[in-house]
Write a protein that holds these residues in place. Structure first.
Motif: not given
Length: 390
Positions: A9-14, A21-29, A39-41
């Motif tokens: 389980e990720s505590l931080a994804v930097v 990052c946009d790709t990760i956020r797009e898939n989360q949406k 927890p993307l930063w």
């Protein structure tokens, strides 16, 4: 994604790259489950507030930028401002993880970088032995060497057992000949014995299925009249495989044809059913730029689009013509699931894919690490309760 599939389980994804990052956020949406709770930063790893992460986490995993060591880069290594190994060592010292997995390019092991490679490994083994002010990295290396041989460093509180391995992803079921260095470490106080997972796939097994049994061609419904001739340079090797009737336990290397067998040509209407599966025009063959053959694992995908030097982002079709791999086809070669959508232009998506670790390979390595951590945890628990656990 590989470590998530292994149960971590990720505590931080930097990540500093905006498009990744946009790709990760797009898939989360879109509700893609695997990374829903990441927890993307977005930003420079050196600016992240690591005090929010408790000491002694199970795993620190990442890939420092490979450009300083890449065969296609400027080869500056320690002289390249993108060299993030010093920051990696600092993070290991700060977080004191039970284990770490670091991935980088094969170029890191070349002879011209031999001393710096040894320097990286020694720093990871003894992360609390900091480089002094005005001390060059070579002087720091010599000090680490002297102190290691004296045995003084082994009495320090924080040390790691470090295992570096050069790996070909094709040997682990990835349809791509991708050689990378994995540096895996376990905190010494854990008492863990570990070796890199044994390869599961082989070239000999592929040759056997293609040229001895013919099973490969039958699986892909390629009639005998359209099967290629046995390559002359492989005749002796194939005869040997045939004569010995060798029982090959490994699975066959996965080829481009294997990876894309159910993916339609991007120029066909059915291609619309796949995300990121658009045709990209302009592929050409010229000297040294020849593309990937269908019946072998692909060449190493690189972080670029048209201009990669060996035509690594092109495929050679049955008729001898070439075309670019679509983004979805490239994702298949990197073993990303079809439901994972890439965000950005052609250039940016191909850069994300070229920089990525194949998901299947990351899962294989991290699952092996997870297994050892779990065993160590059970062993510790059994001793703390004064009884043995089977």
């Amino acid at each position: 994604m590989g470590v998530s599939l292994s149960g971590f389980e990720s505590l931080a994804v930097v990540e500093w790259d905006k498009w990744a990052c946009d790709t990760i956020r797009e898939n989360q949406k879109r509700g893609y489950p695997l990374l829903q709770n990441w927890p993307l930063w977005e930003g420079d790893v050196r600016n992240f507030d690591w005090s929010s992460i408790a000491d002694g986490i199970d795993l620190l995993a990442g890939g420092p930028p490979c450009q300083p060591f890449s065969m296609g880069g400027k080869h500056k290594a320690y002289g390249d401002k993108r060299d993030m190994f010093p920051s990696t060592v600092e993070l290991v010292s700060k977080l004191k993880p039970k284990s770490f997995i670091i991935e980088n390019v094969k170029g890191l092991t070349r002879s011209s970088f031999a001393n710096y490679y040894q320097y990286i490994l020694l720093q990871l083994e003894f992360p609390e032995v900091n480089r002094r002010q005005h001390e060059t990295w070579l002087d720091h290396l010599r000090r680490l060497q002297r102190e290691k041989t004296s045995g003084v460093l082994h009495r320090r509180a924080l040390t790691y057992n470090v295992v570096p391995t050069l790996v070909n992803a094709a040997d682990y079921g990835v349809p791509q000949k991708r050689e990378r260095v994995f540096i895996v470490g376990f905190r010494s106080d854990m008492g863990i014995e570990w070796s890199f997972p044994r390869p599961t796939h082989s070239y000999d097994a592929l040759l056997y299925s293609q040229w001895v049994t013919g099973e490969y061609w039958e699986k892909h419904r390629v009639p005998k009249s359209k099967r290629p001739e046995v390559p002359e340079k492989l005749e002796k090797r194939i005869k040997k495989l045939s004569r010995t009737l060798l029982h090959i336990e490994d699975s066959a290397w996965r080829t481009v044809r294997d990876a894309l067998m159910d993916v339609p040509d991007p120029r066909k209407r059915a291609a619309k059913e796949f995300h990121n599966h658009n045709f990209q025009d302009g592929a050409k063959i010229y000297k040294g730029h020849t593309g990937s053959l269908l019946d072998l694992p692909a060449k190493t995908l690189k972080a670029g689009n048209h201009g990669v030097p060996g035509g690594e982002n092109m495929m050679v079709m049955d008729d001898g013509n070439v075309r670019y791999f679509s983004v979805r086809e490239s994702a298949r070669l990197q073993t990303f699931p079809d439901g994972y959508v890439f965000h950005g232009s052609w250039t940016e998506t191909m850069r994300q894919l070229g920089n990525a670790v194949p998901v299947a390979l990351a899962r294989c390595v991290s699952a092996s690490v997870a297994e050892r951590l779990a065993e160590a945890g059970i062993h510790k628990l059994s001793h703390s309760k004064g009884r043995k656990v089977a």
